[in-house]
Design a protein around this motif. Structure first.
Motif: not given
Ligand SMILES: [Zn+2]
Length: 223
Positions: A80, A179, A185, A187
């Motif tokens: 992340h 992630h 997402k 990320c």
């Molecule tokens: Zn994340």
């Protein structure tokens, strides 16, 4: 085709399904990357762990997030990025310890200078997919984005930490995932390209692979 061949073929065709049924952890796609031509510099696990500079600063076992944890044998590493230009690793440790993240937690936050570990590695965090396989099977690493820190140094430190954890838990390179892999997402945003894994993510994976090879290369014998 005789019956024996047919049954052998049937087993062969069913093998992927049988293997998939053995595990409820998903299998990520392999990432293509260019293997770095730099010769690996051999390091022991202890040496590379020292280079990562890991500080343990655990959340209380009575915290809301840790009370909801399960025991875990890590099979993935989820990367992340904090999207926080102000907080370094120590600031994230303080925020987790005072309960500012609610039910969220993860295993490490990395910045230019150190990696702070927030929870034990045999315990699930809540950072990837609301208690789904990403949380149940993966070690969560947050990479800091403090504006005054050099992001390349932070990413390299994160890659070294990832290599150490891969060796410690026998985690293959394809199970090092963004992630994004669990939920789509954006990320870690600084390492994705238009919100998806691309050349920057491949670069990161090539760094992880390089440090992994450093851990697997024996020092040349002295003559
Ligand atoms: Zn994340």
């Amino acid at each position: 085709m005789n019956v024996r061949m047919l049954s052998a073929n049937a087993v062969f065709l069913m093998l992927p399904a049988l293997l998939a049924a053995c595990s409820d952890a998903p299998r990520p796609p392999a990432v293509s990357f260019r293997i770095q031509n730099v010769p690996p510099v051999p390091r022991t696990m202890a040496q590379m762990s020292r280079e990562v500079h890991i500080n343990r600063d655990f959340m209380s076992p009575r915290s809301r997030a840790r009370r909801a944890a399960h025991s875990m044998h890590p099979r993935f590493i989820t990367i992340h990025s904090t999207a926080n230009p102000k907080g370094d690793a120590a600031a994230h440790a303080r925020a987790l310890k005072r309960g500012a993240m609610g039910s969220l937690n993860w295993h490490f936050t990395v910045d230019q200078y150190r990696a702070v570990q927030h929870i034990p590695l045999n315990e699930t965090g809540r950072h990837a997919d609301r208690g789904g396989p990403g949380d149940m099977y993966s070690i969560g690493i947050e990479m800091g984005e403090v504006r005054s820190h050099n992001p390349i140094v932070t990413w390299n430190r994160s890659a070294k930490l990832t290599a150490v954890l891969m060796k410690q838990y026998h985690i293959p390179l394809r199970n090092v995932v963004p992630h994004y892999y669990w939920t789509g997402k954006n990320c870690p945003a600084p390492l994705l390209t238009n919100g998806r894994p691309g050349h920057k993510w491949s670069w990161f994976i090539s760094r992880v692979d390089y440090y992994r090879r450093c851990l697997e290369t024996r020092p040349a014998a002295a003559f």
